[in-house]
Motif scaffolding. Structure first.
Motif, PDB file in Angstrom:
ATOM      1  N   GLY A  25     -12.572  33.280  53.922  1.00  0.00           N
ATOM      2  CA  GLY A  25     -12.293  32.819  52.579  1.00  0.00           C
ATOM      3  C   GLY A  25     -13.011  33.575  51.489  1.00  0.00           C
ATOM      4  O   GLY A  25     -12.888  33.248  50.325  1.00  0.00           O
ATOM      5  N   ASP A  51      -5.601  37.992  46.651  1.00  0.00           N
ATOM      6  CA  ASP A  51      -4.721  36.894  46.264  1.00  0.00           C
ATOM      7  C   ASP A  51      -3.691  36.651  47.357  1.00  0.00           C
ATOM      8  O   ASP A  51      -3.464  35.509  47.776  1.00  0.00           O
ATOM      9  CB  ASP A  51      -4.041  37.265  44.946  1.00  0.00           C
ATOM     10  N   GLY A  54      -5.156  35.002  50.341  1.00  0.00           N
ATOM     11  CA  GLY A  54      -5.604  33.630  50.152  1.00  0.00           C
ATOM     12  C   GLY A  54      -7.105  33.442  50.108  1.00  0.00           C
ATOM     13  O   GLY A  54      -7.604  32.348  50.358  1.00  0.00           O
ATOM     14  N   THR A  56     -10.533  32.419  48.881  1.00  0.00           N
ATOM     15  CA  THR A  56     -10.859  31.365  47.927  1.00  0.00           C
ATOM     16  C   THR A  56     -12.139  31.645  47.159  1.00  0.00           C
ATOM     17  O   THR A  56     -12.444  30.967  46.192  1.00  0.00           O
ATOM     18  CB  THR A  56     -11.008  30.011  48.638  1.00  0.00           C
ATOM     19  N   ARG A  57     -12.887  32.641  47.578  1.00  0.00           N
ATOM     20  CA  ARG A  57     -14.151  32.969  46.916  1.00  0.00           C
ATOM     21  C   ARG A  57     -14.232  34.491  46.795  1.00  0.00           C
ATOM     22  O   ARG A  57     -14.318  35.197  47.791  1.00  0.00           O
ATOM     23  CB  ARG A  57     -15.304  32.437  47.748  1.00  0.00           C
ATOM     24  N   ALA A  83      -7.483  31.956  41.126  1.00  0.00           N
ATOM     25  CA  ALA A  83      -8.371  31.407  42.159  1.00  0.00           C
ATOM     26  C   ALA A  83      -8.536  29.901  41.988  1.00  0.00           C
ATOM     27  O   ALA A  83      -8.482  29.146  42.970  1.00  0.00           O
ATOM     28  CB  ALA A  83      -9.730  32.101  42.111  1.00  0.00           C
ATOM     29  N   GLN A  84      -8.716  29.456  40.762  1.00  0.00           N
ATOM     30  CA  GLN A  84      -8.894  28.032  40.512  1.00  0.00           C
ATOM     31  C   GLN A  84      -7.655  27.233  40.904  1.00  0.00           C
ATOM     32  O   GLN A  84      -7.770  26.094  41.361  1.00  0.00           O
ATOM     33  CB  GLN A  84      -9.234  27.774  39.047  1.00  0.00           C
ATOM     34  N   ARG A  86      -5.913  27.546  43.402  1.00  0.00           N
ATOM     35  CA  ARG A  86      -5.932  27.228  44.837  1.00  0.00           C
ATOM     36  C   ARG A  86      -7.301  26.724  45.284  1.00  0.00           C
ATOM     37  O   ARG A  86      -7.648  26.795  46.455  1.00  0.00           O
ATOM     38  CB  ARG A  86      -5.440  28.405  45.662  1.00  0.00           C
ATOM     39  N   GLY A  88     -10.322  27.897  44.410  1.00  0.00           N
ATOM     40  CA  GLY A  88     -11.319  28.933  44.636  1.00  0.00           C
ATOM     41  C   GLY A  88     -12.084  29.296  43.376  1.00  0.00           C
ATOM     42  O   GLY A  88     -11.916  28.674  42.326  1.00  0.00           O
TER      43      GLY A  88
END
Length: 127
Positions: A25, A51, A54, A56-57, A83-84, A86, A88
């Motif tokens: 992630g 992206d 996927g 998240t960080r 990111a936000q 999903r 992240g």
């Protein structure tokens, strides 16, 4: 993977990805050189990779960044928004005083978690 942009007129800009996008992630993008209108597509390509995977960080290591204009800030803000969406985050790491000042003047500094080092950023994530 290293993505490059450059030439005598715009200066050299690179984005180096540490690890694979989406690996646990997290992705680390190390920026070097000048982030501006001409070099932004290089960073946009790197963000598209994480992206699509996927991640998240995303930790954006700015310790090698000499300059960032409004195009670069907008690109980072767009990545933050995606990111936000999903769940992240995009965090900025090791900002030089010159680049940090641009973020402070524009108000963008308040929109990103900022850390002095990758170790500090990872410690904060573990908490």
């Amino acid at each position: 993977m290293t993505l490059e942009s450059g030439g005598a007129a715009v200066g050299r800009f690179t984005v180096t990805e540490n690890g694979s996008p989406g690996e646990q992630g997290e992705s680390v993008l190390r920026l070097t050189g000048e982030l501006d209108h001409d070099s932004a597509p290089t960073l946009r390509t790197a963000f598209a990779r994480w992206d699509d995977a996927g991640a998240t960080r995303v930790l954006v290591d700015c310790s090698g960044l000499d300059f960032c204009d409004s195009t670069g800030i907008n690109l980072l803000l767009d990545a933050r928004t995606r990111a936000q969406a999903r769940g992240g985050i995009v965090a900025l790491v090791g900002m030089t005083p010159r680049v940090a000042r641009v973020f402070e003047i524009t108000g963008a500094a308040t929109l990103f978690p900022r850390y002095a080092s990758l170790a500090e950023a990872r410690t904060a994530a573990a908490d």
